[in-house]
Design a protein around this motif. Sequence first.
Motif, mmCIF file in Angstrom:
data_model
loop_
_atom_site.group_PDB
_atom_site.id
_atom_site.type_symbol
_atom_site.label_atom_id
_atom_site.label_comp_id
_atom_site.label_asym_id
_atom_site.label_seq_id
_atom_site.Cartn_x
_atom_site.Cartn_y
_atom_site.Cartn_z
ATOM 1 N N ASP A 290 41.213 47.224 42.024
ATOM 2 C CA ASP A 290 40.103 46.966 42.934
ATOM 3 C C ASP A 290 39.127 45.936 42.398
ATOM 4 O O ASP A 290 39.039 45.678 41.201
ATOM 5 N N ALA A 291 38.360 45.348 43.323
ATOM 6 C CA ALA A 291 37.341 44.346 43.016
ATOM 7 C C ALA A 291 35.949 44.941 43.220
ATOM 8 O O ALA A 291 35.801 46.142 43.489
ATOM 9 N N LEU A 292 34.928 44.087 43.125
ATOM 10 C CA LEU A 292 33.530 44.527 43.201
ATOM 11 C C LEU A 292 32.782 43.797 44.319
ATOM 12 O O LEU A 292 33.114 42.654 44.657
ATOM 13 N N PRO A 293 31.737 44.419 44.861
ATOM 14 C CA PRO A 293 30.928 43.762 45.901
ATOM 15 C C PRO A 293 29.919 42.788 45.283
ATOM 16 O O PRO A 293 28.705 43.026 45.283
ATOM 17 N N HIS B 208 31.303 42.205 35.496
ATOM 18 C CA HIS B 208 30.309 42.552 36.527
ATOM 19 C C HIS B 208 29.246 41.465 36.649
ATOM 20 O O HIS B 208 28.137 41.726 37.116
ATOM 21 N N ASN B 209 29.591 40.257 36.234
ATOM 22 C CA ASN B 209 28.710 39.101 36.338
ATOM 23 C C ASN B 209 29.318 38.133 37.351
ATOM 24 O O ASN B 209 30.542 37.927 37.340
ATOM 25 N N PRO C 264 40.342 39.282 46.757
ATOM 26 C CA PRO C 264 39.885 40.563 46.204
ATOM 27 C C PRO C 264 39.700 41.608 47.290
ATOM 28 O O PRO C 264 39.391 41.286 48.441
ATOM 29 N N GLU C 265 39.887 42.861 46.907
ATOM 30 C CA GLU C 265 39.737 43.966 47.852
ATOM 31 C C GLU C 265 38.967 45.097 47.179
ATOM 32 O O GLU C 265 39.227 45.434 46.016
ATOM 33 N N LEU C 266 38.049 45.681 47.908
ATOM 34 C CA LEU C 266 37.219 46.749 47.375
ATOM 35 C C LEU C 266 37.995 48.060 47.275
ATOM 36 O O LEU C 266 39.143 48.156 47.715
ATOM 37 N N ALA C 267 37.344 49.050 46.697
ATOM 38 C CA ALA C 267 37.966 50.347 46.452
ATOM 39 C C ALA C 267 38.585 50.933 47.714
ATOM 40 O O ALA C 267 37.939 50.980 48.771
ATOM 41 N N PHE C 268 39.822 51.386 47.595
ATOM 42 C CA PHE C 268 40.605 51.999 48.659
ATOM 43 C C PHE C 268 40.925 51.040 49.809
ATOM 44 O O PHE C 268 41.415 51.460 50.847
ATOM 45 N N MET D 24 34.454 40.007 44.748
ATOM 46 C CA MET D 24 35.139 39.246 43.700
ATOM 47 C C MET D 24 35.744 40.174 42.651
ATOM 48 O O MET D 24 35.296 41.316 42.484
ATOM 49 N N HIS D 25 36.732 39.663 41.951
ATOM 50 C CA HIS D 25 37.291 40.362 40.796
ATOM 51 C C HIS D 25 36.411 40.056 39.591
ATOM 52 O O HIS D 25 36.709 39.166 38.795
#
Length: 391
Positions: free
Chosen positions: A76-79, A360-361, A23-27, A96-97
Amino acid sequence: MDRLSDAAIQEFTLLRRDIHQHPELAFQERRTAALVAAQLGAWGYAVTTGLGGTGVVGQLKRGTSNRTLGLRADMDALPILEASGTAWASCTHGVMHACGHDGHTAMLLAAAQHLALDGAFDGTLNLIFQPAEEGGGGALKMMEDGLFDRFPCDAIFAMHNMPGMPQGQLVFRSGPAMASSDYATITLHGHGGHGAMPHKATDVVVAAASLIMALQTVVSRHVDPMQPAVVTVGAVHAGEANNVIPAEARLEISVRTLEPQVRRSVEQRIRDLVRLQAESFGVRAEIAWRPGYAVLVNDPQQTARALAVAQKHFPAGQINPQGPMLTGSEDFAFMLERVPGSYLFIGNGADGEPGACMVHNPAYDFNDQNIGPGASYWIALVQELLSPTQP
């Protein structure tokens, strides 16, 4: 209707899980964007990279029609620290996604492959892989980089998985479908002092507590009960010791509405409450208001066309023609302000079934059973809306 083969479903399930593991965060979606670009290029798409930072567009032209169609997926993924327990869980600690963007990307790539190798359509197809949907406004960044100037679209569509809805169910909604999002930091400034001598201080903690309760009346007593709205105080920061009255308190709030007029009215009411509550406690208030995403409004005509495609190719029991409005937010709303289109959902799993864990869990995972129907819907939509027999 063209459906993915079992082999293709397996291929893109493995691809989805590979994206999930990385997974990769925004931008920061460089690996994902490179994977997408390589796949599209191998299938004959004209590939453009770097739009909005890490966005990718694959364009495929067939026939002689000047009609254009856009399909969008987010990357994008989430922190969030993953706790799904799957064999393909994130290899990046704390990322993670958790919203299924890996699945959205896989579904659109699966459709892209089929359309390139076996698809029959007449016109220009623009496949848009967008960065930074999770609060980063990647849609706006791509548009600022000339997305629709360089890749005009007569109509545009996107799809998002939704836990709590039956797996594979296609859910449509005409008109307002997802809420706007606004954020505010409220800072209360007082005069600190000793906890044993409160009369020699102006207590921002008490003022903050009263303000939090007052904010609960914005929706319950100021907004028409037939109009959805949410005001959430998500964070409160004040003080460090039990015998010290702090000089400053900070509140973080989020606001969701589904009508522009309600959005403006709620903001004004919050500003009035903050000012008057602060004055009543003898403290000073500052508000830093940050507009977020717009209300997502599905174009009625394009939604009707998208629904008609589903009704032609899918069983009636797999279709919800007018699902509920949702108070979540989505930056595809900005694309819909520029180009008529529609945003639909595909059920990730009803309550009590696999895939029901909410997005988002930390335990969430995209339901791979959706790769087949999701990609098949995209294929049907393209071939219907860009059919050689259509005007």
